[in-house]
Design a protein around this motif. Structure first.
Motif, PDB file in Angstrom:
ATOM      1  N   ILE A   1      -3.247 -12.352   2.673  1.00 40.51           N
ATOM      2  CA  ILE A   1      -3.842 -11.311   3.509  1.00 40.51           C
ATOM      3  C   ILE A   1      -4.640 -10.329   2.660  1.00 40.51           C
ATOM      4  N   LYS A   2      -4.152 -10.030   1.465  1.00 44.57           N
ATOM      5  CA  LYS A   2      -4.892  -9.172   0.540  1.00 44.57           C
ATOM      6  C   LYS A   2      -6.259  -9.771   0.236  1.00 44.57           C
ATOM      7  N   GLY A   3      -6.297 -11.072  -0.001  1.00 44.62           N
ATOM      8  CA  GLY A   3      -7.558 -11.730  -0.286  1.00 44.62           C
ATOM      9  C   GLY A   3      -8.519 -11.715   0.883  1.00 44.62           C
ATOM     10  N   MET A   4      -7.989 -11.748   2.100  1.00 45.29           N
ATOM     11  CA  MET A   4      -8.846 -11.797   3.285  1.00 45.29           C
ATOM     12  C   MET A   4      -9.388 -10.437   3.686  1.00 45.29           C
ATOM     13  N   VAL A   5      -8.562  -9.389   3.616  1.00 45.64           N
ATOM     14  CA  VAL A   5      -8.985  -8.093   4.162  1.00 45.64           C
ATOM     15  C   VAL A   5      -8.983  -6.955   3.149  1.00 45.64           C
ATOM     16  N   GLY A   6      -8.487  -7.195   1.933  1.00 44.66           N
ATOM     17  CA  GLY A   6      -8.594  -6.185   0.890  1.00 44.66           C
ATOM     18  C   GLY A   6      -7.441  -5.209   0.785  1.00 44.66           C
ATOM     19  N   PHE A   7      -6.464  -5.272   1.676  1.00 49.17           N
ATOM     20  CA  PHE A   7      -5.325  -4.364   1.612  1.00 49.17           C
ATOM     21  C   PHE A   7      -4.109  -5.045   2.224  1.00 49.17           C
ATOM     22  N   ALA A   8      -3.008  -4.326   2.285  1.00 52.72           N
ATOM     23  CA  ALA A   8      -1.786  -4.747   2.993  1.00 52.72           C
ATOM     24  C   ALA A   8      -0.749  -5.416   2.103  1.00 52.72           C
ATOM     25  N   MET A   9      -1.061  -5.751   0.864  1.00 53.75           N
ATOM     26  CA  MET A   9      -0.055  -6.398   0.027  1.00 53.75           C
ATOM     27  C   MET A   9       1.225  -5.569  -0.123  1.00 53.75           C
ATOM     28  N   PRO A  10       1.137  -4.287  -0.510  1.00 54.75           N
ATOM     29  CA  PRO A  10       2.388  -3.531  -0.666  1.00 54.75           C
ATOM     30  C   PRO A  10       3.182  -3.411   0.623  1.00 54.75           C
ATOM     31  N   MET A  11       2.477  -3.252   1.752  1.00 55.25           N
ATOM     32  CA  MET A  11       3.174  -3.104   3.025  1.00 55.25           C
ATOM     33  C   MET A  11       3.942  -4.369   3.389  1.00 55.25           C
ATOM     34  N   ILE A  12       3.323  -5.513   3.166  1.00 53.25           N
ATOM     35  CA  ILE A  12       3.997  -6.772   3.485  1.00 53.25           C
ATOM     36  C   ILE A  12       5.160  -7.006   2.531  1.00 53.25           C
ATOM     37  N   LEU A  13       4.940  -6.738   1.250  1.00 53.00           N
ATOM     38  CA  LEU A  13       5.995  -6.950   0.266  1.00 53.00           C
ATOM     39  C   LEU A  13       7.182  -6.017   0.495  1.00 53.00           C
ATOM     40  N   ILE A  14       6.910  -4.723   0.700  1.00 48.45           N
ATOM     41  CA  ILE A  14       8.024  -3.788   0.859  1.00 48.45           C
ATOM     42  C   ILE A  14       8.794  -4.060   2.144  1.00 48.45           C
ATOM     43  N   SER A  15       8.077  -4.449   3.193  1.00 47.36           N
ATOM     44  CA  SER A  15       8.754  -4.756   4.453  1.00 47.36           C
ATOM     45  C   SER A  15       9.559  -6.039   4.337  1.00 47.36           C
TER      46      SER A  15
ATOM     47  N   GLY B   1       3.903   7.136  -3.638  1.00 43.88           N
ATOM     48  CA  GLY B   1       4.863   7.343  -4.701  1.00 43.88           C
ATOM     49  C   GLY B   1       6.252   6.871  -4.339  1.00 43.88           C
ATOM     50  N   MET B   2       6.616   6.978  -3.086  1.00 45.80           N
ATOM     51  CA  MET B   2       7.954   6.589  -2.657  1.00 45.80           C
ATOM     52  C   MET B   2       8.048   5.133  -2.242  1.00 45.80           C
ATOM     53  N   SER B   3       6.934   4.570  -1.771  1.00 49.84           N
ATOM     54  CA  SER B   3       7.021   3.244  -1.167  1.00 49.84           C
ATOM     55  C   SER B   3       6.081   2.213  -1.768  1.00 49.84           C
ATOM     56  N   GLY B   4       5.103   2.641  -2.568  1.00 53.75           N
ATOM     57  CA  GLY B   4       4.081   1.718  -3.035  1.00 53.75           C
ATOM     58  C   GLY B   4       3.034   1.431  -1.977  1.00 53.75           C
ATOM     59  N   VAL B   5       3.108   2.112  -0.849  1.00 53.77           N
ATOM     60  CA  VAL B   5       2.187   1.893   0.277  1.00 53.77           C
ATOM     61  C   VAL B   5       1.333   3.134   0.463  1.00 53.77           C
ATOM     62  N   TRP B   6       0.057   3.050   0.141  1.00 53.68           N
ATOM     63  CA  TRP B   6      -0.825   4.196   0.357  1.00 53.68           C
ATOM     64  C   TRP B   6      -2.142   3.785   1.017  1.00 53.68           C
ATOM     65  N   GLY B   7      -2.162   2.564   1.600  1.00 56.94           N
ATOM     66  CA  GLY B   7      -3.389   2.052   2.173  1.00 56.94           C
ATOM     67  C   GLY B   7      -3.847   2.639   3.490  1.00 56.94           C
ATOM     68  N   PRO B   8      -2.980   2.749   4.516  1.00 53.80           N
ATOM     69  CA  PRO B   8      -3.459   3.150   5.844  1.00 53.80           C
ATOM     70  C   PRO B   8      -4.262   4.444   5.894  1.00 53.80           C
ATOM     71  N   PRO B   9      -3.847   5.547   5.261  1.00 55.53           N
ATOM     72  CA  PRO B   9      -4.677   6.761   5.324  1.00 55.53           C
ATOM     73  C   PRO B   9      -6.066   6.554   4.733  1.00 55.53           C
ATOM     74  N   LEU B  10      -6.147   5.816   3.630  1.00 54.66           N
ATOM     75  CA  LEU B  10      -7.447   5.571   2.996  1.00 54.66           C
ATOM     76  C   LEU B  10      -8.333   4.705   3.875  1.00 54.66           C
TER      77      LEU B  10
END
Length: 256
Positions: A26-40, A152-161
């Motif tokens: 998914i990271k390769g297709m859309v450029g984001f979401a790796m940390p969210m998928i991994l942490i979840s 910093g807490m989750s490794g997920v900072w994509g959605p706001p950006l």
């Protein structure tokens, strides 16, 4: 391998590698979401601290590839253009990373799952925030602080950006590139911060390193798919996957 199996069972390791492949795809297709998928995915069967440690090295490597795909000069241009977001975001990321071992597990899961689910619902519903005046330094600083605090807490900072870049009508290639730059710089800071916090240590770094190969393989496939298949459809699928992941984190935060 004895160290790895003290953290995760062989079956759990196989599942973790499968999740890393999906995240890379998914990271390769859309450029984001790796940390969210991994942490979840990882935190569904591993303690949050180990799940967070696991995503660090794959995130670092894949973002370096994404940021530099058009070359160092293009990446430097993006750094200059979004320097306010990057500076504020990194500062908050470093500060909030030290809260990982302080906050309770339910609070941490809720802080990750809530923003992810909200972002996905807004996007799936078709809401696209638009700033007619373009980039706004004050708003950019505010978005950076929120993204950094969560990152910093989750490794997920994509959605706001992603929401901010969409709102100011960022050109597609630059939007993908600045995501790679921002996430890459954040990943470097996250790595250092969690060495200090103890989340990334001599044991957990081995687990993270084992996830590198499947994550990179998934990203390579995702880049190939991105070049061949309609991106809009995959973006919709990604949002639904992320929504389910975010809601699952909220479920765990509320119900245990």
């Amino acid at each position: 391998m004895d160290v790895i199996f003290s953290l995760v069972s062989p079956a759990g390791l196989a599942l973790a590698c499968s999740i890393a492949i999906l995240a890379g795809l998914i990271k390769g297709m859309v450029g984001f979401a790796m940390p969210m998928i991994l942490i979840s995915g990882l935190s569904s069967f591993l303690p949050p601290e180990i799940a967070l440690a696991g995503l660090i090295l794959p995130t670092l490597a894949t973002n370096a590839i994404q940021a530099l795909r058009q070359g160092p000069r293009a990446a430097l241009h993006s750094v200059r253009r979004f320097r306010v977001f990057l500076g504020i975001g990194l500062a908050f990321l470093l500060l909030s990373s030290q809260l990982v071992t302080v906050l309770s597990v339910p609070v941490m899961l809720a802080l990750i799952g809530g923003p992810v689910a909200l972002f996905c619902v807004m996007q799936i519903a078709g809401w696209r925030p638009h700033l007619a005046g373009g980039a706004n330094r004050g708003l950019e600083a505010a978005v950076g602080s929120v993204a950094g605090f969560l990152g910093g807490m989750s490794g997920v900072w994509g959605p706001p950006l992603v929401a901010y870049l969409t709102a100011i009508d960022t050109e597609k290639r630059e939007q993908i590139r600045i995501q790679g730059v921002a996430y890459g710089l954040g990943a470097v800071a996250l790595t250092g911060a969690h060495v200090v916090s103890g989340v990334l240590n001599a044991q957990t770094v081995q687990f993270s390193a084992l996830l590198l190969a499947p994550a990179l393989a998934g990203m390579w496939i995702g880049l190939k798919v991105h070049d061949r298949i309609d991106q809009a459809m995959f973006r919709k699928i990604t949002l639904w996957v992320l929504l389910i992941a975010g809601l699952n984190l909220l479920r765990r935060a509320l119900m245990g």
